[in-house]
Design a protein around this motif. Structure first.
Motif, PDB file in Angstrom:
ATOM      1  N   ILE A  24      -6.641  -0.428   0.459  1.00 29.05           N
ATOM      2  CA  ILE A  24      -5.960   0.524   1.327  1.00 29.05           C
ATOM      3  C   ILE A  24      -5.000  -0.191   2.271  1.00 29.05           C
ATOM      4  O   ILE A  24      -3.902   0.305   2.568  1.00 29.05           O
ATOM      5  CB  ILE A  24      -6.979   1.365   2.117  1.00 29.05           C
ATOM      6  CG1 ILE A  24      -7.874   2.155   1.159  1.00 29.05           C
ATOM      7  CG2 ILE A  24      -6.281   2.311   3.081  1.00 29.05           C
ATOM      8  CD1 ILE A  24      -7.119   3.059   0.205  1.00 29.05           C
ATOM      9  N   SER A  25      -5.380  -1.368   2.723  1.00 29.72           N
ATOM     10  CA  SER A  25      -4.495  -2.138   3.592  1.00 29.72           C
ATOM     11  C   SER A  25      -3.186  -2.472   2.890  1.00 29.72           C
ATOM     12  O   SER A  25      -2.118  -2.454   3.502  1.00 29.72           O
ATOM     13  CB  SER A  25      -5.187  -3.433   4.050  1.00 29.72           C
ATOM     14  OG  SER A  25      -6.302  -3.147   4.869  1.00 29.72           O
ATOM     15  N   GLY A  26      -3.270  -2.764   1.590  1.00 31.84           N
ATOM     16  CA  GLY A  26      -2.045  -3.038   0.841  1.00 31.84           C
ATOM     17  C   GLY A  26      -1.097  -1.856   0.849  1.00 31.84           C
ATOM     18  O   GLY A  26       0.120  -2.017   1.002  1.00 31.84           O
ATOM     19  N   GLY A  27      -1.637  -0.633   0.698  1.00 35.41           N
ATOM     20  CA  GLY A  27      -0.791   0.553   0.752  1.00 35.41           C
ATOM     21  C   GLY A  27      -0.221   0.778   2.139  1.00 35.41           C
ATOM     22  O   GLY A  27       0.960   1.135   2.289  1.00 35.41           O
ATOM     23  N   LEU A  28      -1.034   0.571   3.173  1.00 32.76           N
ATOM     24  CA  LEU A  28      -0.550   0.771   4.540  1.00 32.76           C
ATOM     25  C   LEU A  28       0.501  -0.265   4.914  1.00 32.76           C
ATOM     26  O   LEU A  28       1.471   0.051   5.613  1.00 32.76           O
ATOM     27  CB  LEU A  28      -1.721   0.713   5.523  1.00 32.76           C
ATOM     28  CG  LEU A  28      -2.698   1.885   5.448  1.00 32.76           C
ATOM     29  CD1 LEU A  28      -3.868   1.678   6.416  1.00 32.76           C
ATOM     30  CD2 LEU A  28      -2.001   3.212   5.756  1.00 32.76           C
ATOM     31  N   VAL A  29       0.346  -1.503   4.449  1.00 33.89           N
ATOM     32  CA  VAL A  29       1.370  -2.516   4.708  1.00 33.89           C
ATOM     33  C   VAL A  29       2.705  -2.072   4.107  1.00 33.89           C
ATOM     34  O   VAL A  29       3.766  -2.203   4.735  1.00 33.89           O
ATOM     35  CB  VAL A  29       0.936  -3.884   4.138  1.00 33.89           C
ATOM     36  CG1 VAL A  29       2.132  -4.839   4.050  1.00 33.89           C
ATOM     37  CG2 VAL A  29      -0.139  -4.500   5.013  1.00 33.89           C
ATOM     38  N   ALA A  30       2.667  -1.539   2.886  1.00 26.72           N
ATOM     39  CA  ALA A  30       3.897  -1.070   2.255  1.00 26.72           C
ATOM     40  C   ALA A  30       4.559   0.030   3.081  1.00 26.72           C
ATOM     41  O   ALA A  30       5.786   0.068   3.222  1.00 26.72           O
ATOM     42  CB  ALA A  30       3.601  -0.561   0.843  1.00 26.72           C
ATOM     43  N   ALA A  31       3.733   0.927   3.637  1.00 25.67           N
ATOM     44  CA  ALA A  31       4.278   2.000   4.474  1.00 25.67           C
ATOM     45  C   ALA A  31       4.797   1.454   5.801  1.00 25.67           C
ATOM     46  O   ALA A  31       5.911   1.780   6.233  1.00 25.67           O
ATOM     47  CB  ALA A  31       3.202   3.062   4.717  1.00 25.67           C
ATOM     48  N   HIS A  32       4.009   0.607   6.450  1.00 25.58           N
ATOM     49  CA  HIS A  32       4.407   0.070   7.753  1.00 25.58           C
ATOM     50  C   HIS A  32       5.665  -0.782   7.635  1.00 25.58           C
ATOM     51  O   HIS A  32       6.508  -0.791   8.542  1.00 25.58           O
ATOM     52  CB  HIS A  32       3.274  -0.754   8.351  1.00 25.58           C
ATOM     53  CG  HIS A  32       2.061   0.065   8.673  1.00 25.58           C
ATOM     54  ND1 HIS A  32       0.858  -0.495   9.092  1.00 25.58           N
ATOM     55  CD2 HIS A  32       1.848   1.406   8.651  1.00 25.58           C
ATOM     56  CE1 HIS A  32      -0.017   0.463   9.298  1.00 25.58           C
ATOM     57  NE2 HIS A  32       0.548   1.623   9.026  1.00 25.58           N
ATOM     58  N   ASP A  33       5.814  -1.502   6.525  1.00 27.78           N
ATOM     59  CA  ASP A  33       7.015  -2.317   6.326  1.00 27.78           C
ATOM     60  C   ASP A  33       8.280  -1.466   6.232  1.00 27.78           C
ATOM     61  O   ASP A  33       9.383  -1.954   6.494  1.00 27.78           O
ATOM     62  CB  ASP A  33       6.881  -3.165   5.058  1.00 27.78           C
ATOM     63  CG  ASP A  33       5.975  -4.377   5.266  1.00 27.78           C
ATOM     64  OD1 ASP A  33       5.606  -4.647   6.422  1.00 27.78           O
ATOM     65  OD2 ASP A  33       5.633  -5.047   4.265  1.00 27.78           O
ATOM     66  N   ARG A  34       8.103  -0.196   5.838  1.00 24.74           N
ATOM     67  CA  ARG A  34       9.240   0.719   5.807  1.00 24.74           C
ATOM     68  C   ARG A  34       9.330   1.564   7.075  1.00 24.74           C
ATOM     69  O   ARG A  34      10.096   2.528   7.135  1.00 24.74           O
ATOM     70  CB  ARG A  34       9.145   1.646   4.579  1.00 24.74           C
ATOM     71  CG  ARG A  34       9.165   0.940   3.240  1.00 24.74           C
ATOM     72  CD  ARG A  34      10.394   0.056   3.069  1.00 24.74           C
ATOM     73  NE  ARG A  34      11.624   0.812   3.097  1.00 24.74           N
ATOM     74  CZ  ARG A  34      12.272   1.261   2.028  1.00 24.74           C
ATOM     75  NH1 ARG A  34      11.776   1.015   0.832  1.00 24.74           N
ATOM     76  NH2 ARG A  34      13.398   1.934   2.149  1.00 24.74           N
ATOM     77  N   GLY A  35       8.543   1.172   8.083  1.00 19.91           N
ATOM     78  CA  GLY A  35       8.601   1.870   9.363  1.00 19.91           C
ATOM     79  C   GLY A  35       7.913   3.215   9.370  1.00 19.91           C
ATOM     80  O   GLY A  35       8.291   4.107  10.134  1.00 19.91           O
ATOM     81  N   VAL A  36       6.884   3.385   8.529  1.00 15.62           N
ATOM     82  CA  VAL A  36       6.185   4.666   8.421  1.00 15.62           C
ATOM     83  C   VAL A  36       4.714   4.470   8.772  1.00 15.62           C
ATOM     84  O   VAL A  36       4.050   3.583   8.224  1.00 15.62           O
ATOM     85  CB  VAL A  36       6.309   5.249   6.996  1.00 15.62           C
ATOM     86  CG1 VAL A  36       5.447   6.503   6.857  1.00 15.62           C
ATOM     87  CG2 VAL A  36       7.759   5.556   6.666  1.00 15.62           C
ATOM     88  N   PHE A  37       4.211   5.307   9.685  1.00 14.09           N
ATOM     89  CA  PHE A  37       2.799   5.285  10.060  1.00 14.09           C
ATOM     90  C   PHE A  37       2.160   6.582   9.579  1.00 14.09           C
ATOM     91  O   PHE A  37       2.656   7.677   9.870  1.00 14.09           O
ATOM     92  CB  PHE A  37       2.648   5.133  11.571  1.00 14.09           C
ATOM     93  CG  PHE A  37       3.473   4.000  12.134  1.00 14.09           C
ATOM     94  CD1 PHE A  37       3.363   2.720  11.611  1.00 14.09           C
ATOM     95  CD2 PHE A  37       4.385   4.229  13.157  1.00 14.09           C
ATOM     96  CE1 PHE A  37       4.127   1.684  12.103  1.00 14.09           C
ATOM     97  CE2 PHE A  37       5.151   3.195  13.657  1.00 14.09           C
ATOM     98  CZ  PHE A  37       5.030   1.923  13.133  1.00 14.09           C
TER      99      PHE A  37
END
Length: 601
Positions: free
Chosen positions: A147-160
């Motif tokens: 799940i952290s891998g998916g959240l990193v992908a989102a956070h890297d695009r500026g999405v929380f």
């Protein structure tokens, strides 16, 4: 305002009648077998939430299975919900990661409802999975890394995400290693220039939100908010049920101010999870990347691999039931480690303050207001207002008067926000009060209003055309009216020339047309001055709403008085919906979709 042309006002499209006349529980709004845009054949309803429904569908062209998320009928004309739907599509298009459900496209169906086409994930939610058994220590760590891998992908695009929960994690075939994050419907962008329809309003499920999502610790929502929610998810996975985060709002707030009891979480995981659940976001790991390390080595990680280590056993010993909590802080730069105590805030009596705020709210006529409180620090309490008032001057005065309360009882007034307070001038404000007092608004039994201009903006020379669809749940009597800011009401249906308004379940009434397309006697409604914000309401009742036909054009005051009396005696199963539209002079620069969303607050 709209003008009136010709006398025969309406024509009908009969919708396919569903079997049975009574309401069905969780009845899908799209029947199995329906083909959307000649491509996706609906197989079955698989889930739904407040904004949309999710169906399993078969792609007739490729043979693949897809998930179709379609906006609910009652929200099809709600610009706020439509924008949230568009925003979810934009986010999923931006983010491509194997731990996030794949996006295929955004489309409109034949009735102009938006729908998302996504990868179909066949498997249980994590919430369902852990009802059978809790995860092992190794499984929790593998889930965290995935799940952290998916959240990193989102956070890297500026999405929380803002809604990380066990319901929003799906396990394909029950496999933890393939877990996927779903539902970015209330996600927030990091870029402050990119606005969201929710903005700073509360978003998320109370059992899973971070303290800052409730306005605590400054209320700034970022990657650390998702870290807190992920910590709650991992704790739930480890014990087989969610942690007790409170039922009342007071308990929910209090749970976010203190360190949570993780005594039932396996000892090997307590330190790893507790650092994610620090109440103050500054005390949590600052990036999800810190959880991408090899989970097998987590327990023996040297200091440079982890900024925070929380020793739960020592925490319990040191607090001694005092209500405070401690955490162990290792500073990378200095190499120093020390214990830091954060004492709980003392209790304060807010009764006098809340009474003073309520007294202010009562002074505003033609309004519906609610208030939320968040303790910022010490005895300072911030106030968040929502609802509607009848003028912009009232909205500003409301905010100023509460801010000027100063110090009452044991409370000092902090920030007062009124961003969630809309302005509905009379007669719209009174119309909302009448409908909210006697009808069920926006439920599945309510009619659906579809405007010919999807952005809700009509310019001089345009013609108002709308489809009003009766709920598929029952037959009933339909009333549709147009109200403008000048205090006039135009009855669109029924009218003196068309008094029969009993509509079959699922039937659609088409109101208005263009003047050059009107048949002899057919009604059309040209847009003319005065211009401004207008309202269309639709009511479905089990029996005729008014005992006598109403004049096609009448003042709003007498109409609302009679509507209030009629609804008071209409009995149960009275459903209503409404939408706003804006009329403009021909020389006014047209607004885009964002302008329409602002207009329809």
């Amino acid at each position: 305002m709209i003008g009136q042309g010709n006398d025969n006002p309406t024509h009908f499209i009969d919708a396919e009648r569903r079997s049975g006349s009574g309401p069905a529980e969780k009845e899908p709004t799209i029947s199995p077998g329906t083909v959307l845009n000649h491509t996706h054949r609906i197989e079955k309803l698989v889930g739904g939430g407040g904004m949309g429904e999710v169906y399993r569908a078969h792609n007739e062209v490729t043979g693949q299975e897809h998930a179709i998320k379609i906006i609910r009928y009652e929200h099809a004309n709600d610009s706020r919900m439509v924008e949230l739907f568009r925003r979810e599509a934009e986010i999923l298009r931006m983010i491509r990661n194997d731990a996030i459900v794949a996006y295929e496209g955004l489309f409109r169906d034949e009735r102009s409802r938006l729908y998302l086409v996504m990868e179909f994930v066949d498997g249980p939610s994590l919430a369902d999975f852990i009802t059978q058994r809790p995860l092992t220590v190794d499984e929790v760590r593998r889930l965290r890394r995935r799940i952290s891998g998916g959240l990193v992908a989102a956070h890297d695009r500026g999405v929380f995400h803002r809604d990380v929960s066990t319901d929003n994690i799906i396990l394909p075939g029950g496999r933890l290693e393939d877990a996927k994050i779903i539902d970015f419907g209330i996600a927030k962008f990091a870029d402050p220039t990119v606005t969201t329809m929710i903005g700073s309003d509360f978003a998320g499920k109370l059992s899973w939100v971070s303290p800052e999502q409730l306005g605590l610790f400054g209320g700034k929502i970022d990657a650390r908010s998702d870290i807190y929610s992920l910590g709650l998810v991992l704790a739930a996975a480890a014990i087989g049920r969610p942690l007790d985060m409170g039922l009342s709002m007071a308990d929910v707030m209090e749970a976010r101010r203190r360190m949570l009891d993780l005594s039932q979480v396996p000892e090997e995981l307590r330190g790893e999870i507790s650092c994610m659940l620090m109440p103050d976001p500054a005390a949590r790991p600052q990036s999800v990347r810190e959880f991408l390390a090899d989970p097998i080595d987590e327990q023996r990680s040297p200091p440079h691999r982890s900024r925070w280590i929380t020793l739960i056993g020592l925490f319990l010993l040191l607090t001694g039931g005092s209500g405070g909590y401690y955490y162990y802080h290792h500073n990378r730069e200095s190499g120093q480690s020390d214990w830091v105590e954060i004492p709980p805030p003392p209790e304060i009596d807010t009764a006098k303050f809340q009474q003073a705020v309520n007294d202010v709210l009562k002074t505003f006529g033609c309004s519906r207001l609610s208030v939320g409180y968040s303790r910022v620090s010490g005895n300072q309490v911030s106030v968040s207002l929502s609802g509607f008032v009848s003028s912009e001057a009232d909205r500003q005065q409301l905010q100023q008067r509460i801010a000027s309360l100063g110090y009452i009882g044991e409370v000092t007034v902090g920030e007062v926000t009124a961003d969630a307070v809309s302005v509905h001038v009379w007669p719209m404000c009174e119309t909302l009060l009448v409908l909210e007092g006697s009808a069920t608004l926006g439920a599945q039994g309510a009619p659906l209003i579809e405007l010919s201009h999807q952005d809700g903006i009509y310019r001089e020379g345009d013609f108002l055309i709308l489809n009003v669809r009766m709920s598929s749940r029952f037959d009933g009597y339909l009333n549709v009216a147009f109200l403008d800011a000048e205090g006039s009401v135009v009855h669109l249906f029924p009218t003196p020339r068309r008094q029969e308004n009993h509509i079959k379940a699922g039937g659609t009434v088409v109101l208005g047309t263009r003047a050059d397309q009107a048949k002899p006697g057919e009604r059309y409604y040209p847009v003319e001055s005065p211009f401004g914000r207008n309202m269309v309401i639709a009511l479905a009742t089990p029996r005729p709403l008014f005992t006598q036909p109403r004049s096609e054009l009448e003042p709003a005051g007498p109409f609302l008085e009679q509507l209030r009396l009629a609804l008071a005696t209409a009995g149960e199963n009275v459903f209503a919906t409404y939408t706003f539209l804006t009329t403009q002079a021909a020389d006014v620069q047209p607004l885009g979709v964002q302008g329409a969303a602002t207009t329809n607050k």
